[in-house]
Design an enzyme around this catalytic site. Structure first.
Site: not given
Ligand code: PGA
Length: 236
Positions: A6-7, A88, A157, A163, A193
């Site tokens: 996911n960019l 998301h 998630e 993040g 993460s």
């Molecule tokens: P992250 O994001 O790997 O930077 O924690 C994952 C996501 O939001 O899909």
């Protein structure tokens, strides 16, 4: 396994083209047979031929119309995009999309036969309020969703792990995924993460069918490393 990047709101169109090119080259050198998905920013969506499946991070649940700032399915058709991320946590919590709106979007893209990566996950205060509360919260995110849809992929998630560099313990991921598998037999990814250094342990957990990676996927070589790790694990 399914390895997805996911960019988010990163990489211009030129940078995305470069990214896809170097990722394709790394995947083919390493004979990767895993399913590899990349979700670029909306203005960086490109028609792509190759191993990588390019998907949309978001689109409105309409072909076209008066939805300022959104794109519709016709804009995805132009680039041959048939894959979309829905639900998301940043769309739910930062941009305020409700479950009702997500269900409408889900149904619209389901009817078009899209591959849908549907995300669920709890904020920290919900997790801290106990397992039953947490499961109740996550169950609501399944409401209205056709969990038998053949092109459905679910991504668990935890919001607090996105993040932040924090991840649940492997035992927590394993038990959550086991519970979530009871709600849908679809492929179930873990996200939050994930990076090169922890991809192996996460991908080795039972009932983890792949990963959805944000920050650590911005570097094509690192993301390719994670695809190689998945390839290794699947061989064993
Ligand atoms: P992250 O994001 O790997 O930077 O924690 C994952 C996501 O939001 O899909």
């Amino acid at each position: 396994m399914i390895i997805a990047a996911n960019l988010k709101t990163n990489l211009t169109r030129a940078e995305t083209l470069e990214y896809l090119k170097s990722l394709e080259s790394c995947l083919s050198k390493s004979s990767i047979t895993q399913e590899v998905l990349v979700f670029p920013a909306t203005s960086s969506i490109v028609a792509h031929n190759g191993k990588i499946i390019v998907g949309a991070q978001n689109a409105h649940g309409a072909i076209k119309g008066a939805f300022t700032g959104e794109i519709g399915s016709m804009h995805l058709d132009e680039f041959g995009i048939k894959t979309i991320l829905i639900g998301h946590s940043e769309r739910r919590h930062v941009l305020g999309e409700s479950q009702e709106e997500l269900v409408k979007k889900f149904d619209f893209y389901k009817n078009l036969g899209f591959k849908i990566v549907y995300c669920v996950g709890e904020p920290l205060e919900v997790r801290e309020s106990g397992f039953d509360n947490m499961m109740e919260y996550i169950s609501k995110q399944y409401e209205g969703i056709d969990t038998n849809y053949e092109n459905l992929i679910i991504a668990y998630e935890p919001v607090w792990a996105i993040g932040t560099g924090l991840t649940p313990t492997n035992e927590d991921i394993a038990s959550l995924h086991k519970e979530l598998k009871k709600k849908s037999a679809s492929a179930l990814l873990y996200g939050g993460s994930v990076k090169v250094s922890n991809a192996k342990e996460v991908l080795s957990i039972d009932a983890v069918d792949g990963i959805l990676v944000g920050g650590a996927a911005l570097n094509a070589q690192d993301f390719c490393e994670m695809c190689k790790i998945a390839q290794e694990i699947e061989k064993n």
